[in-house]
Design a protein around this motif. Structure first.
Motif, PDB file in Angstrom:
ATOM      1  N   THR A  13       0.829  -1.204   0.000  1.00  0.00           N
ATOM      2  CA  THR A  13       0.000   0.000   0.000  1.00  0.00           C
ATOM      3  C   THR A  13       0.865   1.255   0.000  1.00  0.00           C
ATOM      4  OG1 THR A  13      -0.186  -0.212   2.406  1.00  0.00           O
ATOM      5  CG2 THR A  13      -2.001  -1.077   1.085  1.00  0.00           C
ATOM      6  N   SER A  14       0.223   2.401  -0.179  1.00  0.00           N
ATOM      7  CA  SER A  14       0.952   3.667  -0.317  1.00  0.00           C
ATOM      8  C   SER A  14       1.745   4.055   0.921  1.00  0.00           C
ATOM      9  CB  SER A  14      -0.017   4.798  -0.678  1.00  0.00           C
ATOM     10  OG  SER A  14      -0.938   5.006   0.379  1.00  0.00           O
ATOM     11  N   ASP A  15       1.440   3.462   2.056  1.00  0.00           N
ATOM     12  CA  ASP A  15       2.214   3.761   3.273  1.00  0.00           C
ATOM     13  C   ASP A  15       3.391   2.802   3.443  1.00  0.00           C
ATOM     14  OD1 ASP A  15       0.756   1.514   3.947  1.00  0.00           O
ATOM     15  OD2 ASP A  15      -0.122   2.364   5.762  1.00  0.00           O
ATOM     16  N   GLY A  16       3.659   1.982   2.425  1.00  0.00           N
ATOM     17  CA  GLY A  16       4.824   1.102   2.437  1.00  0.00           C
ATOM     18  C   GLY A  16       4.633  -0.235   3.137  1.00  0.00           C
ATOM     19  N   VAL A  17       3.429  -0.541   3.571  1.00  0.00           N
ATOM     20  CA  VAL A  17       3.155  -1.819   4.241  1.00  0.00           C
ATOM     21  C   VAL A  17       2.855  -2.876   3.179  1.00  0.00           C
ATOM     22  CG1 VAL A  17       1.662  -3.018   5.886  1.00  0.00           C
ATOM     23  CG2 VAL A  17       2.276  -0.621   6.280  1.00  0.00           C
ATOM     24  N   THR A  18       3.431  -4.063   3.361  1.00  0.00           N
ATOM     25  CA  THR A  18       3.237  -5.165   2.414  1.00  0.00           C
ATOM     26  C   THR A  18       2.593  -6.348   3.119  1.00  0.00           C
ATOM     27  OG1 THR A  18       5.149  -4.487   1.106  1.00  0.00           O
ATOM     28  CG2 THR A  18       4.414  -6.765   0.849  1.00  0.00           C
ATOM     29  N   VAL A  19       1.614  -6.943   2.453  1.00  0.00           N
ATOM     30  CA  VAL A  19       0.972  -8.167   2.938  1.00  0.00           C
ATOM     31  C   VAL A  19       1.085  -9.211   1.830  1.00  0.00           C
ATOM     32  CG1 VAL A  19      -1.252  -9.239   3.472  1.00  0.00           C
ATOM     33  CG2 VAL A  19      -0.624  -7.106   4.566  1.00  0.00           C
ATOM     34  N   THR A  20       1.514 -10.402   2.199  1.00  0.00           N
ATOM     35  CA  THR A  20       1.641 -11.500   1.251  1.00  0.00           C
ATOM     36  C   THR A  20       0.577 -12.549   1.557  1.00  0.00           C
ATOM     37  OG1 THR A  20       4.017 -11.096   1.128  1.00  0.00           O
ATOM     38  CG2 THR A  20       3.218 -13.206   0.280  1.00  0.00           C
ATOM     39  N   SER A  21      -0.179 -12.911   0.540  1.00  0.00           N
ATOM     40  CA  SER A  21      -1.220 -13.932   0.647  1.00  0.00           C
ATOM     41  C   SER A  21      -0.830 -15.102  -0.243  1.00  0.00           C
ATOM     42  CB  SER A  21      -2.573 -13.364   0.197  1.00  0.00           C
ATOM     43  OG  SER A  21      -2.964 -12.301   1.022  1.00  0.00           O
ATOM     44  N   TYR A  22      -0.479 -16.207   0.378  1.00  0.00           N
ATOM     45  CA  TYR A  22      -0.025 -17.382  -0.363  1.00  0.00           C
ATOM     46  C   TYR A  22      -1.197 -18.251  -0.788  1.00  0.00           C
ATOM     47  CZ  TYR A  22       4.652 -16.136   1.179  1.00  0.00           C
ATOM     48  OH  TYR A  22       5.827 -15.459   1.393  1.00  0.00           O
ATOM     49  N   ASN A  23      -1.106 -18.763  -2.020  1.00  0.00           N
ATOM     50  CA  ASN A  23      -2.070 -19.729  -2.560  1.00  0.00           C
ATOM     51  C   ASN A  23      -3.521 -19.263  -2.400  1.00  0.00           C
ATOM     52  OD1 ASN A  23       0.082 -21.462  -3.271  1.00  0.00           O
ATOM     53  ND2 ASN A  23       0.154 -22.196  -1.156  1.00  0.00           N
ATOM     54  N   VAL A  24      -3.759 -17.994  -2.734  1.00  0.00           N
ATOM     55  CA  VAL A  24      -5.096 -17.415  -2.641  1.00  0.00           C
ATOM     56  C   VAL A  24      -6.037 -18.101  -3.633  1.00  0.00           C
ATOM     57  CG1 VAL A  24      -6.425 -15.315  -3.096  1.00  0.00           C
ATOM     58  CG2 VAL A  24      -4.285 -15.190  -1.825  1.00  0.00           C
ATOM     59  N   ALA A  25      -5.588 -18.252  -4.859  1.00  0.00           N
ATOM     60  CA  ALA A  25      -6.373 -18.926  -5.890  1.00  0.00           C
ATOM     61  C   ALA A  25      -5.847 -20.357  -6.024  1.00  0.00           C
ATOM     62  CB  ALA A  25      -6.256 -18.188  -7.213  1.00  0.00           C
ATOM     63  N   PRO A  26      -6.718 -21.347  -6.016  1.00  0.00           N
ATOM     64  CA  PRO A  26      -6.262 -22.730  -6.143  1.00  0.00           C
ATOM     65  C   PRO A  26      -5.781 -23.037  -7.555  1.00  0.00           C
ATOM     66  CG  PRO A  26      -8.646 -22.663  -6.196  1.00  0.00           C
ATOM     67  CD  PRO A  26      -8.178 -21.254  -5.933  1.00  0.00           C
ATOM     68  N   LYS A  27      -5.196 -24.202  -7.721  1.00  0.00           N
ATOM     69  CA  LYS A  27      -4.641 -24.627  -9.010  1.00  0.00           C
ATOM     70  C   LYS A  27      -5.666 -24.542 -10.141  1.00  0.00           C
ATOM     71  CE  LYS A  27      -2.382 -28.568 -11.199  1.00  0.00           C
ATOM     72  NZ  LYS A  27      -1.833 -29.915 -11.013  1.00  0.00           N
ATOM     73  N   ASN A  28      -6.918 -24.819  -9.853  1.00  0.00           N
ATOM     74  CA  ASN A  28      -7.955 -24.862 -10.890  1.00  0.00           C
ATOM     75  C   ASN A  28      -8.719 -23.533 -11.033  1.00  0.00           C
ATOM     76  OD1 ASN A  28      -9.268 -25.023  -8.458  1.00  0.00           O
ATOM     77  ND2 ASN A  28     -10.740 -26.567  -9.120  1.00  0.00           N
ATOM     78  N   TRP A  29      -8.101 -22.407 -10.670  1.00  0.00           N
ATOM     79  CA  TRP A  29      -8.766 -21.107 -10.794  1.00  0.00           C
ATOM     80  C   TRP A  29      -9.109 -20.844 -12.257  1.00  0.00           C
ATOM     81  CZ3 TRP A  29      -6.787 -17.383 -13.986  1.00  0.00           C
ATOM     82  CH2 TRP A  29      -5.448 -17.520 -14.355  1.00  0.00           C
ATOM     83  N   SER A  30     -10.088 -19.967 -12.491  1.00  0.00           N
ATOM     84  CA  SER A  30     -10.413 -19.570 -13.858  1.00  0.00           C
ATOM     85  C   SER A  30     -10.767 -18.084 -13.878  1.00  0.00           C
ATOM     86  CB  SER A  30     -11.551 -20.414 -14.434  1.00  0.00           C
ATOM     87  OG  SER A  30     -12.727 -20.240 -13.680  1.00  0.00           O
ATOM     88  N   PHE A  31     -10.706 -17.489 -15.065  1.00  0.00           N
ATOM     89  CA  PHE A  31     -11.006 -16.075 -15.218  1.00  0.00           C
ATOM     90  C   PHE A  31     -12.440 -15.792 -14.777  1.00  0.00           C
ATOM     91  CE2 PHE A  31      -7.631 -16.651 -18.501  1.00  0.00           C
ATOM     92  CZ  PHE A  31      -6.675 -15.857 -17.886  1.00  0.00           C
ATOM     93  N   GLY A  32     -12.615 -14.650 -14.121  1.00  0.00           N
ATOM     94  CA  GLY A  32     -13.933 -14.254 -13.637  1.00  0.00           C
ATOM     95  C   GLY A  32     -14.179 -14.622 -12.184  1.00  0.00           C
ATOM     96  N   GLN A  33     -13.277 -15.366 -11.588  1.00  0.00           N
ATOM     97  CA  GLN A  33     -13.461 -15.764 -10.194  1.00  0.00           C
ATOM     98  C   GLN A  33     -12.884 -14.724  -9.237  1.00  0.00           C
ATOM     99  OE1 GLN A  33     -11.670 -19.760 -10.362  1.00  0.00           O
ATOM    100  NE2 GLN A  33     -13.698 -20.536  -9.798  1.00  0.00           N
TER     101      GLN A  33
END
Length: 194
Positions: free
Chosen positions: A165-185
Motif C-alpha cells: 500500500t501507499s504507506d509502504g506496508v506489504t501483505v503477502t497472501s499465499y495460494n489465494v487462488a487454487p490450481k484450478n482457478w479460472s477467469f472471472g473468479q
C-alpha cells in the motif's frame, strides 16, 4: 460507507482508488449539518470539463480544484441537498474493512488482470506482485485504478499475491487462488491492519 468520485487533482491517475477520507461541511451555517462528518472511499474519477469555468461555473472537477462527487444520500448526512456544492474540510484516514483483501481475476490466455479491493489501512495499492507455483514473483503493472495486469502463463498453478500500500506496508497472501482457478473468479487473501 459511501464511495466518492474525485477530481483530477485528487485522483492521482487512479492510484488513490481505495483510499478513505473523512469529510465535514464547513463555512455555511445555513446549509451545513454542524458537527457531522462522513467517511468515504475513493472509487471513481470526476473528469474535467474545460468548456466550463472552474469557479462556480460547473467545472468543479477542473484542475486545480479539489472536488468530491458524493452520492446524494452521503451528501445529505453533512449538508442539506438544496445546497448543491458545499465547501468541505477533508482529511485522509485509515480504511477499516471487514474480511480479507479481494482479488478478482480476469483476462484471457497469457494476459491476467486482477482487480484488488477491500484493502484496509492505507486503502490504496502502490505495487502488486503475483506468483504461480512454477514461477518466481512477477511484478504487475497498474492498468487503471486498482486493476493490475501481467502477461504470463499462470494457468493450472495456485496463485499468491504480494500487495504493497501507499504507506509502504506489504501483505503477502499465499495460494489465494487454487490450481484450478479460472477467469472471472474472486478470491480473498490476508488483510492489512487498520
Amino acid at each position: 460507507m459511501a464511495t466518492v468520485g474525485l477530481s483530477t487533482t485528487l485522483f492521482e491517475r487512479g492510484q488513490i482508488c481505495g483510499g478513505c477520507f473523512e469529510l465535514r461541511c464547513v463555512d455555511d451555517l445555513r446549509w451545513c449539518h454542524q458537527g457531522t462528518s462522513i467517511i468515504v472511499t475513493a472509487t471513481n474519477f470526476c473528469p474535467p470539463n474545460y468548456g466550463l469555468e472552474g469557479d462556480g461555473g460547473g467545472g468543479h472537477c477542473n484542475p486545480p480544484n479539489k472536488h468530491f462527487v458524493l452520492p446524494i444520500d452521503a451528501f445529505e448526512k453533512i449538508a442539506f441537498w438544496k445546497a448543491s456544492n458545499m465547501n468541505v474540510h477533508y482529511r485522509r484516514i485509515k480504511c477499516v474493512r471487514e474480511g480479507g483483501v479481494r482479488f478478482i481475476i480476469d483476462g484471457s490466455g497469457y494476459f491476467i488482470s486482477v482487480l484488488i479491493s477491500n484493502v484496509a489501512g492505507a486503502g490504496d495499492v502502490l505495487a502488486v506482485k503475483i506468483k504461480g507455483s512454477r514461477t518466481g514473483w512477477l511484478p504487475m503493472g497498474r492498468n487503471w485504478g486498482q486493476t493490475w495486469h501481467v502477461s504470463a502463463d499462470l494457468k493450472n498453478q495456485p496463485l499468491s499475491f504480494e500487495v504493497t500500500t501507499s504507506d509502504g506496508v506489504t501483505v503477502t497472501s499465499y495460494n489465494v487462488a487454487p490450481k484450478n482457478w479460472s477467469f472471472g473468479q474472486s478470491f480473498v487473501g490476508k488483510q492489512f491492519q487498520s
